[in-house]
Design a protein around this motif. Structure first.
Motif, mmCIF file in Angstrom:
data_model
loop_
_atom_site.group_PDB
_atom_site.id
_atom_site.type_symbol
_atom_site.label_atom_id
_atom_site.label_comp_id
_atom_site.label_asym_id
_atom_site.label_seq_id
_atom_site.Cartn_x
_atom_site.Cartn_y
_atom_site.Cartn_z
ATOM 1 N N GLN A 351 0.837 -1.195 0.000
ATOM 2 C CA GLN A 351 0.000 0.000 0.000
ATOM 3 C C GLN A 351 0.881 1.258 0.000
ATOM 4 O OE1 GLN A 351 -3.278 -0.166 -0.299
ATOM 5 N NE2 GLN A 351 -3.350 -2.395 -0.160
ATOM 6 N N TRP A 352 0.431 2.290 -0.741
ATOM 7 C CA TRP A 352 1.209 3.525 -0.822
ATOM 8 C C TRP A 352 1.233 4.244 0.528
ATOM 9 C CZ3 TRP A 352 4.308 4.380 -4.774
ATOM 10 C CH2 TRP A 352 3.989 3.870 -6.029
ATOM 11 N N VAL A 353 2.414 4.764 0.892
ATOM 12 C CA VAL A 353 2.620 5.502 2.141
ATOM 13 C C VAL A 353 3.258 6.842 1.793
ATOM 14 C CG1 VAL A 353 3.876 5.539 4.325
ATOM 15 C CG2 VAL A 353 2.893 3.388 3.495
ATOM 16 N N ASN A 354 2.761 7.912 2.414
ATOM 17 C CA ASN A 354 3.322 9.246 2.147
ATOM 18 C C ASN A 354 4.705 9.400 2.754
ATOM 19 O OD1 ASN A 354 1.358 11.175 0.744
ATOM 20 N ND2 ASN A 354 0.034 10.181 2.254
ATOM 21 N N LEU A 355 5.572 10.091 2.028
ATOM 22 C CA LEU A 355 6.906 10.423 2.512
ATOM 23 C C LEU A 355 6.999 11.922 2.778
ATOM 24 C CD1 LEU A 355 9.146 8.317 0.082
ATOM 25 C CD2 LEU A 355 8.867 7.932 2.540
ATOM 26 N N SER A 356 7.801 12.294 3.756
ATOM 27 C CA SER A 356 8.054 13.695 4.084
ATOM 28 C C SER A 356 9.547 13.969 4.013
ATOM 29 C CB SER A 356 7.529 14.027 5.490
ATOM 30 O OG SER A 356 6.142 13.767 5.591
ATOM 31 N N ASP A 357 9.875 15.254 3.949
ATOM 32 C CA ASP A 357 11.285 15.640 3.900
ATOM 33 C C ASP A 357 12.043 15.075 5.100
ATOM 34 O OD1 ASP A 357 13.571 17.098 2.980
ATOM 35 O OD2 ASP A 357 13.180 18.591 4.534
ATOM 36 N N ASN A 358 13.219 14.521 4.826
ATOM 37 C CA ASN A 358 14.135 13.984 5.826
ATOM 38 C C ASN A 358 13.746 12.604 6.359
ATOM 39 O OD1 ASN A 358 16.667 14.962 6.541
ATOM 40 N ND2 ASN A 358 16.042 15.368 8.648
ATOM 41 N N ASP A 359 12.707 11.990 5.791
ATOM 42 C CA ASP A 359 12.385 10.613 6.161
ATOM 43 C C ASP A 359 13.539 9.690 5.777
ATOM 44 O OD1 ASP A 359 9.940 11.100 7.281
ATOM 45 O OD2 ASP A 359 8.752 10.478 5.542
ATOM 46 N N VAL A 360 13.669 8.580 6.502
ATOM 47 C CA VAL A 360 14.712 7.589 6.215
ATOM 48 C C VAL A 360 14.051 6.303 5.727
ATOM 49 C CG1 VAL A 360 16.579 6.191 7.149
ATOM 50 C CG2 VAL A 360 16.305 8.563 7.898
ATOM 51 N N ILE A 361 14.408 5.907 4.515
ATOM 52 C CA ILE A 361 13.935 4.652 3.931
ATOM 53 C C ILE A 361 14.994 3.592 4.196
ATOM 54 C CG2 ILE A 361 13.260 3.513 1.788
ATOM 55 C CD1 ILE A 361 12.746 6.419 0.679
ATOM 56 N N GLU A 362 14.567 2.430 4.634
ATOM 57 C CA GLU A 362 15.507 1.335 4.881
ATOM 58 C C GLU A 362 15.159 0.148 3.995
ATOM 59 O OE1 GLU A 362 16.642 1.092 9.371
ATOM 60 O OE2 GLU A 362 14.568 1.844 9.242
ATOM 61 N N LEU A 363 16.091 -0.221 3.138
ATOM 62 C CA LEU A 363 15.978 -1.437 2.344
ATOM 63 C C LEU A 363 16.785 -2.485 3.097
ATOM 64 C CD1 LEU A 363 16.555 0.057 -1.232
ATOM 65 C CD2 LEU A 363 14.479 0.068 0.171
ATOM 66 N N VAL A 364 16.115 -3.231 3.945
ATOM 67 C CA VAL A 364 16.752 -4.105 4.940
ATOM 68 C C VAL A 364 17.552 -3.198 5.880
ATOM 69 C CG1 VAL A 364 17.938 -6.278 5.320
ATOM 70 C CG2 VAL A 364 16.925 -5.816 3.081
ATOM 71 N N ASP A 365 18.902 -3.203 5.790
ATOM 72 C CA ASP A 365 19.695 -2.326 6.658
ATOM 73 C C ASP A 365 20.396 -1.216 5.875
ATOM 74 O OD1 ASP A 365 21.443 -3.909 5.295
ATOM 75 O OD2 ASP A 365 22.547 -4.639 7.035
ATOM 76 N N PHE A 366 20.049 -1.077 4.585
ATOM 77 C CA PHE A 366 20.642 -0.015 3.760
ATOM 78 C C PHE A 366 19.749 1.216 3.852
ATOM 79 C CE2 PHE A 366 21.421 2.391 -0.085
ATOM 80 C CZ PHE A 366 22.795 2.318 -0.235
ATOM 81 N N LYS A 367 20.327 2.357 4.276
ATOM 82 C CA LYS A 367 19.536 3.558 4.552
ATOM 83 C C LYS A 367 19.602 4.558 3.402
ATOM 84 C CE LYS A 367 19.734 3.344 9.605
ATOM 85 N NZ LYS A 367 20.229 1.959 9.659
ATOM 86 N N ILE A 368 18.439 5.145 3.124
ATOM 87 C CA ILE A 368 18.319 6.205 2.119
ATOM 88 C C ILE A 368 17.528 7.339 2.744
ATOM 89 C CG2 ILE A 368 17.453 6.821 -0.163
ATOM 90 C CD1 ILE A 368 17.507 3.846 -0.883
ATOM 91 N N ARG A 369 18.111 8.541 2.730
ATOM 92 C CA ARG A 369 17.395 9.713 3.258
ATOM 93 C C ARG A 369 16.765 10.462 2.086
ATOM 94 N NH1 ARG A 369 17.295 11.995 8.092
ATOM 95 N NH2 ARG A 369 19.029 10.681 8.754
ATOM 96 N N ILE A 370 15.517 10.881 2.256
ATOM 97 C CA ILE A 370 14.831 11.604 1.196
ATOM 98 C C ILE A 370 14.779 13.089 1.529
ATOM 99 C CG2 ILE A 370 12.528 11.167 2.182
ATOM 100 C CD1 ILE A 370 11.544 11.002 -0.772
ATOM 101 N N ARG A 371 15.136 13.914 0.558
ATOM 102 C CA ARG A 371 15.059 15.370 0.719
ATOM 103 C C ARG A 371 14.047 15.897 -0.294
ATOM 104 N NH1 ARG A 371 18.337 17.930 4.053
ATOM 105 N NH2 ARG A 371 16.363 19.071 4.167
ATOM 106 N N ILE A 372 13.085 16.663 0.201
ATOM 107 C CA ILE A 372 12.030 17.238 -0.624
ATOM 108 C C ILE A 372 12.080 18.752 -0.472
ATOM 109 C CG2 ILE A 372 9.548 17.296 -1.075
ATOM 110 C CD1 ILE A 372 9.345 14.567 0.321
ATOM 111 N N ALA A 373 12.265 19.445 -1.575
ATOM 112 C CA ALA A 373 12.380 20.905 -1.522
ATOM 113 C C ALA A 373 11.505 21.553 -2.581
ATOM 114 C CB ALA A 373 13.828 21.307 -1.730
#
Length: 373
Positions: A351-373
């Protein structure tokens, strides 16, 4: 044809969880992959309604290499349990036909936006496969996706090629142009005609459209131009665009989808107040822990091992999707990855989930920070 039982398994892999409907040649089933949990739509073709050419075309469709945010093409075609099947990604939302059936006319902004989505789909397809013509564009093959509101087209199995006589496609009245109905040489502008008719229908509403279009069949066979004067006084500018798109002589229409987009886009901007730069007014960047940065555009981006780092084996090749929609929402969902996707430590599913600026996505233990401007 007898409908399959819910809970039955196709090809030892796909469990039927719902029956979505029946078209001219196939049942459409909602299924889940019992190994990954991914949700798919599967078309089960009805044997007595399949011609030899259709059998060939459904395999050819799966081989198309087009990549477009506005097309949902078949992933693969296979035979199981005595039936031919097509596997497609399940698209949450509503068919345009259902929307038109449930109410009156659509507003001008929405109608033009949907027409632009169709034109972009055609442009993307012809860019990938020169000369290809869809031939069966219609509201029943167009779906409005939740939550983005974007329109995508599906069912490309009737495709033909410009410069040739139609081999298989009959088109669907009243969306089929004269050259298809009369079995004449097809043009690159054949699909433009269908988009023009659909745009007219959205603006006038299905009930009135059905009343008007009842008289079109004989006129089309005689090469007469269909009458769309019902919208001329209300929408004079878009009337002129449609009027050219539905010329009986294909050489008098817009030559291709890019030309139609060039005409529709300034009009869309004029009624919405958007400039080109404001259609997507945010910048979305993924900052990966390995230092890689990814800039996302409007539409859906597949995130997986190949785009992050081919050497990280616990990230699936198709791990998750991130969508930037036209309303500047940013959303994410897992697409059946082996080890899962989390946002700020919370596991997510399909199911789709909203993302906000500075949220951290984890693909298992690999981290991705999202920046929205």
């Amino acid at each position: 044809m007898d409908y399959p039982e819910l809970g039955s398994i196709i090809d030892d892999k796909y469990e039927i969880i719902d029956i979505l409907g029946e078209g001219g040649t196939a049942l459409v089933l909602k299924c889940t992959n019992i190994q990954t949990g991914n949700i798919y739509a599967i078309k089960r073709f009805i044997p007595e309604r399949m011609s030899p050419v259709l059998k060939s075309r459904i395999f050819d469709e799966a081989k198309l290499t087009v990549k477009s945010n506005y097309i949902a093409k078949a992933i693969k075609t296979f035979k199981a349990d005595g039936f031919f099947h097509q596997l497609l990604y399940f698209l949450p939302g509503r068919d345009l036909s259902d929307i038109l059936n449930s109410g009156g006319p659509l507003d001008e902004q929405t109608s033009v936006y949907y027409a632009l989505c169709m034109a972009r789909a055609v442009a993307d397809l012809t860019a990938a496969h020169s000369g290809i013509v869809i031939t069966d564009l219609k509201p029943e093959n167009s779906r409005i996706i939740d939550p983005s509101g974007k329109l995508v087209i599906f069912d490309l199995s009737c495709f033909e090629f410009a410069g040739k006589y139609p081999e298989f496609s009959q088109g669907t009245m009243p969306y089929a142009p004269p050259e298809l109905i009369n079995r004449e040489i097809l043009w690159q502008s054949t699909d433009i005609y269908s988009i023009g008719i659909i745009l007219f229908e959205m603006l006038i509403g299905r009930e009135e459209f059905n009343r008007i279009s009842e008289q079109w069949s004989l006129n089309l066979r005689r090469g007469y131009k269909v009458n769309i004067s019902a919208i001329e006084s209300t929408y004079p500018d878009v009337f002129m665009i449609i009027d050219r798109a539905i010329e009986p002589d294909p050489s008098n229409r817009y030559n291709n989808a890019d030309e139609l987009i060039t005409r529709l886009m300034p009009y869309y901007q004029s009624i919405t107040g958007y400039s080109n730069a404001k259609i997507v007014s945010i910048k979305v960047i993924l900052i990966c822990e390995n230092g890689k940065k990814l800039c996302l555009r409007e539409g859906t981006t597949l995130i997986g091992r190949n785009i992050i780092d081919p050497n990280i084996c616990h990230i699936s090749e198709r791990h998750c999707e991130i969508m930037v929609d036209r309303k500047t929402n940013v959303l994410i969902r897992d697409i059946g990855s082996k080890y899962g996707t989390s946002v700020n430590g919370d596991r997510i599913d399909h199911q789709w989930v909203n993302l906000s600026d500075n949220d951290v996505i984890e693909l298992v233990d690999f981290k991705i920070r999202i920046r929205i401007a």
